[in-house]
Every structure is written in C-alpha cells, then in structure tokens.
Design a protein around this motif. Sequence first.
Motif, PDB file in Angstrom:
ATOM      1  N   LEU A   8      18.674   3.244 -12.468  1.00  0.00           N
ATOM      2  CA  LEU A   8      17.266   3.409 -12.820  1.00  0.00           C
ATOM      3  C   LEU A   8      16.445   3.287 -11.544  1.00  0.00           C
ATOM      4  O   LEU A   8      16.560   2.291 -10.816  1.00  0.00           O
ATOM      5  CB  LEU A   8      16.837   2.340 -13.830  1.00  0.00           C
ATOM      6  CG  LEU A   8      15.585   2.597 -14.656  1.00  0.00           C
ATOM      7  CD1 LEU A   8      15.777   3.785 -15.587  1.00  0.00           C
ATOM      8  CD2 LEU A   8      15.216   1.360 -15.472  1.00  0.00           C
TER       9      LEU A   8
ATOM     10  N   VAL B 128      16.396  -7.969 -15.908  1.00  0.00           N
ATOM     11  CA  VAL B 128      16.740  -6.545 -15.961  1.00  0.00           C
ATOM     12  C   VAL B 128      16.897  -5.986 -14.554  1.00  0.00           C
ATOM     13  O   VAL B 128      17.841  -5.236 -14.257  1.00  0.00           O
ATOM     14  CB  VAL B 128      15.675  -5.758 -16.750  1.00  0.00           C
ATOM     15  CG1 VAL B 128      15.908  -4.261 -16.622  1.00  0.00           C
ATOM     16  CG2 VAL B 128      15.683  -6.170 -18.214  1.00  0.00           C
TER      17      VAL B 128
ATOM     18  N   ASP C 177       8.300   2.679 -16.218  1.00  0.00           N
ATOM     19  CA  ASP C 177       8.280   3.364 -17.513  1.00  0.00           C
ATOM     20  C   ASP C 177       9.072   2.582 -18.561  1.00  0.00           C
ATOM     21  O   ASP C 177       8.620   2.380 -19.691  1.00  0.00           O
ATOM     22  CB  ASP C 177       8.881   4.764 -17.379  1.00  0.00           C
ATOM     23  CG  ASP C 177       7.836   5.804 -17.020  1.00  0.00           C
ATOM     24  OD1 ASP C 177       6.639   5.498 -17.126  1.00  0.00           O
ATOM     25  OD2 ASP C 177       8.225   6.910 -16.623  1.00  0.00           O
ATOM     26  N   THR C 178      10.250   2.125 -18.188  1.00  0.00           N
ATOM     27  CA  THR C 178      11.128   1.445 -19.129  1.00  0.00           C
ATOM     28  C   THR C 178      10.531   0.123 -19.593  1.00  0.00           C
ATOM     29  O   THR C 178      10.679  -0.267 -20.764  1.00  0.00           O
ATOM     30  CB  THR C 178      12.501   1.199 -18.479  1.00  0.00           C
ATOM     31  OG1 THR C 178      13.029   2.442 -18.008  1.00  0.00           O
ATOM     32  CG2 THR C 178      13.473   0.598 -19.479  1.00  0.00           C
ATOM     33  N   MET C 179       9.844  -0.582 -18.716  1.00  0.00           N
ATOM     34  CA  MET C 179       9.286  -1.899 -19.047  1.00  0.00           C
ATOM     35  C   MET C 179       7.865  -1.825 -19.604  1.00  0.00           C
ATOM     36  O   MET C 179       7.250  -2.858 -19.859  1.00  0.00           O
ATOM     37  CB  MET C 179       9.284  -2.784 -17.799  1.00  0.00           C
ATOM     38  CG  MET C 179      10.659  -3.109 -17.244  1.00  0.00           C
ATOM     39  SD  MET C 179      11.619  -4.213 -18.326  1.00  0.00           S
ATOM     40  CE  MET C 179      12.831  -3.040 -18.978  1.00  0.00           C
ATOM     41  N   SER C 180       7.340  -0.626 -19.790  1.00  0.00           N
ATOM     42  CA  SER C 180       5.937  -0.504 -20.198  1.00  0.00           C
ATOM     43  C   SER C 180       5.662  -1.130 -21.560  1.00  0.00           C
ATOM     44  O   SER C 180       4.559  -1.637 -21.799  1.00  0.00           O
ATOM     45  CB  SER C 180       5.530   0.972 -20.211  1.00  0.00           C
ATOM     46  OG  SER C 180       6.316   1.705 -21.142  1.00  0.00           O
ATOM     47  N   TRP C 181       6.645  -1.126 -22.463  1.00  0.00           N
ATOM     48  CA  TRP C 181       6.409  -1.726 -23.777  1.00  0.00           C
ATOM     49  C   TRP C 181       6.212  -3.235 -23.661  1.00  0.00           C
ATOM     50  O   TRP C 181       5.448  -3.834 -24.430  1.00  0.00           O
ATOM     51  CB  TRP C 181       7.576  -1.410 -24.710  1.00  0.00           C
ATOM     52  CG  TRP C 181       8.895  -1.967 -24.266  1.00  0.00           C
ATOM     53  CD1 TRP C 181       9.759  -1.421 -23.371  1.00  0.00           C
ATOM     54  CD2 TRP C 181       9.491  -3.193 -24.693  1.00  0.00           C
ATOM     55  NE1 TRP C 181      10.867  -2.217 -23.208  1.00  0.00           N
ATOM     56  CE2 TRP C 181      10.733  -3.320 -24.007  1.00  0.00           C
ATOM     57  CE3 TRP C 181       9.116  -4.181 -25.592  1.00  0.00           C
ATOM     58  CZ2 TRP C 181      11.585  -4.402 -24.190  1.00  0.00           C
ATOM     59  CZ3 TRP C 181       9.970  -5.263 -25.776  1.00  0.00           C
ATOM     60  CH2 TRP C 181      11.185  -5.374 -25.083  1.00  0.00           C
TER      61      TRP C 181
ATOM     62  N   GLN D 262      10.880   4.694 -12.480  1.00  0.00           N
ATOM     63  CA  GLN D 262      11.396   4.762 -13.846  1.00  0.00           C
ATOM     64  C   GLN D 262      11.528   3.370 -14.462  1.00  0.00           C
ATOM     65  O   GLN D 262      11.464   3.211 -15.683  1.00  0.00           O
ATOM     66  CB  GLN D 262      12.738   5.479 -13.851  1.00  0.00           C
ATOM     67  CG  GLN D 262      12.611   6.955 -13.477  1.00  0.00           C
ATOM     68  CD  GLN D 262      13.835   7.478 -12.767  1.00  0.00           C
ATOM     69  OE1 GLN D 262      14.892   6.865 -12.786  1.00  0.00           O
ATOM     70  NE2 GLN D 262      13.691   8.633 -12.112  1.00  0.00           N
ATOM     71  N   PHE D 263      11.688   2.355 -13.612  1.00  0.00           N
ATOM     72  CA  PHE D 263      11.712   0.972 -14.096  1.00  0.00           C
ATOM     73  C   PHE D 263      10.381   0.625 -14.762  1.00  0.00           C
ATOM     74  O   PHE D 263      10.348  -0.024 -15.812  1.00  0.00           O
ATOM     75  CB  PHE D 263      11.991   0.015 -12.932  1.00  0.00           C
ATOM     76  CG  PHE D 263      11.955  -1.435 -13.323  1.00  0.00           C
ATOM     77  CD1 PHE D 263      13.078  -2.060 -13.847  1.00  0.00           C
ATOM     78  CD2 PHE D 263      10.794  -2.184 -13.155  1.00  0.00           C
ATOM     79  CE1 PHE D 263      13.043  -3.397 -14.214  1.00  0.00           C
ATOM     80  CE2 PHE D 263      10.748  -3.520 -13.508  1.00  0.00           C
ATOM     81  CZ  PHE D 263      11.877  -4.122 -14.041  1.00  0.00           C
TER      82      PHE D 263
ATOM     83  N   GLN E 296       1.922   8.230 -17.791  1.00  0.00           N
ATOM     84  CA  GLN E 296       3.152   8.933 -17.429  1.00  0.00           C
ATOM     85  C   GLN E 296       2.863  10.331 -16.894  1.00  0.00           C
ATOM     86  O   GLN E 296       3.464  10.773 -15.908  1.00  0.00           O
ATOM     87  CB  GLN E 296       4.074   9.002 -18.640  1.00  0.00           C
ATOM     88  CG  GLN E 296       4.650   7.661 -19.041  1.00  0.00           C
ATOM     89  CD  GLN E 296       5.417   7.724 -20.347  1.00  0.00           C
ATOM     90  OE1 GLN E 296       5.530   8.786 -20.961  1.00  0.00           O
ATOM     91  NE2 GLN E 296       5.937   6.590 -20.779  1.00  0.00           N
TER      92      GLN E 296
ATOM     93  N   ASN F 277      12.175  11.617 -15.786  1.00  0.00           N
ATOM     94  CA  ASN F 277      11.301  11.545 -16.955  1.00  0.00           C
ATOM     95  C   ASN F 277      10.731  12.912 -17.301  1.00  0.00           C
ATOM     96  O   ASN F 277      10.551  13.253 -18.460  1.00  0.00           O
ATOM     97  CB  ASN F 277      10.151  10.574 -16.677  1.00  0.00           C
ATOM     98  CG  ASN F 277      10.622   9.132 -16.616  1.00  0.00           C
ATOM     99  OD1 ASN F 277      11.506   8.800 -15.831  1.00  0.00           O
ATOM    100  ND2 ASN F 277      10.049   8.295 -17.435  1.00  0.00           N
TER     101      ASN F 277
END
Length: 306
Positions: A90, A74, A97-101, A94-95, A253, A267
Amino acid sequence: MSTLEQTPIGAPGGAAPAGVIHDIGYQRYTGPRLSRRHVVGALYGHSLRTAFGLGRSAKAKIFPWFIVGVVVVVAAALVAIRAQIGQVVLGYAQFADTMSWLVIFFVAVVAPELVSRDLGSGVLPLYFSRPLRIADYPLAKFAALATAVFLLLGAPQVVMFLGGAFTTDAGWSGVWNEFTDLLPGLGYALLWAVVFGGIGLVVAAITGKRAFAAGGIVAVFLMTTPIVGVLSVLPSTTANQLAGLAAPSSLVQGTGIWLFRDALVTNQEGGMGIGDFGPVYALVTVGLIAGCTAVLLARYRKAARQ
C-alpha cells in the motif's frame, strides 16, 4: 493579610468603626504582556492537546489514542509485510484513502470536544476580550483540528517511510525515491485534514450539543456516499465523472487523483474516474474549505453578540 479599620468622617472619636477594608493581597500585573500572536498560539496548542486528550482524564484519552494505535499498527504491519515479500502493498497516499473511515469517527468525536463546550457555557465573550479577535478563535480551532487529522494520517506514513528507507537495497538513491514518494502522501493527508476538519467544525459549531454534533458529522460524511453511488451508475459519462462531487470523501479523492495522479493511480484504475474534471474537483474543494471558514466566522460573530 492585614485588616485596616476606617472611621467615617464626622463620627465621634470613640464611636465604633462603620466599615472594614480587607487587604487580600491583590497586586497589579508586572510581568510581560504578550501579544495577540501568543494568545492565538496558546489557544491552538491547547486545542491540539485536547484533540488527543492530553492534560485531561484517562477517559478522554481512550478513543483518540485507540485510533492512533490502529493507524500506527497498520503502518507497522505494512512495513513488516514489505520487508518479507520485498514489495509495496500500500502506497503512502493510498494509506490515507484506506484510513479515511477512521478519520470520520475521529473528527466526529474531537470536533465537538473543541467547540461545543465553550459555545454551551457562554464563556466566549471572555475569550474575545482583547487582544484576541473574534476570527482568531475559530481559525485557531480549525488549525488545531486540521493538524490533529494530519498527524493521524501523516505520522504512520513517516513510520512507513522509515521502514522503507532502512530496508531498501538501492542505497541513498532508494532513500531519495522513498522520500519523493512520501511527499505526495503527506500532501494528500493535508488535503484530507483541511476538508474533514472544516466540515467537522462547522457541524459541531452549528449543532452545539456534543452528542448531536457527533451524530451530525457522521451523517454528513456517510449519508452523502450513496448519492455518489447513484450518480456513478447513470448512463451519462459526465454524470459518472462528476459523481464524486456529491460527497466529501469522494471529493477529496477526486482532487487527490488530479493533484497526485502517479501516487493514486491504483485508486484511479479501481473505479473512480474523474475524466478531465480534475480542475472542477479542485475548485469545489477550495470553495468548500472557503465556505466552511466563512460559516465558522459568521457563527462566532453571532456567538460574540449573545
């Protein structure tokens, strides 16, 4: 190897020996005696290697390196897109945040691997023999898991930084700007790592069994998210702004928005408003980390007495 025969005192001279002593080569340790610091460092290093399956079977490497591959791919894709269109898609923070899952599932697999086996096998009293202290074991495991998560989120940001630094048209000033953008992203990644690592280890240490621990960790992170959704649609503005306290992800966050507002402004505009409650988010985050540490220490004090 030598065999020595001894005749009991008072036995007749021609009597058969009553016992045999076997010299199997045991010797006193004459090497350097390392300190407690070296023991903790070795435990930390071993735990960090375990998090990524290093030194273990190929099966143990599949999941952690699959996650590593995803985040790196990614990051590389973001670098390629930026080079083509000349615009940041990105940001660094913010990267994370996006990969937190992905971090949730990484912690759910790695945390039980770090602590459940030792708890179940009853070898902890051996670890706690000197010079290792009871507190050293959970703190070393905590540090190792937090480091693993930080590397998972931070290393791809370094890839993004290198791509941005080599493609900038502003010379050294552009490289410096990239670096100043990277630092909040790494700080935000560290925040994710400490909070998620602490919660994951607490659930794994309390649950014990690896399968149950993995499910419990995922449940803690995912089942608290709907609570945030419910609170965020209440007619009270205060309830909306404090809704993020109900789940670990939104708590991180909210704290990140307060600490790194410029890096996470997208965000903030995207829907999560914390109002003037940034310090509250930060205090709750610090309290959560301290609480996780206290629970871990209490759990291993109890395990040492069993």
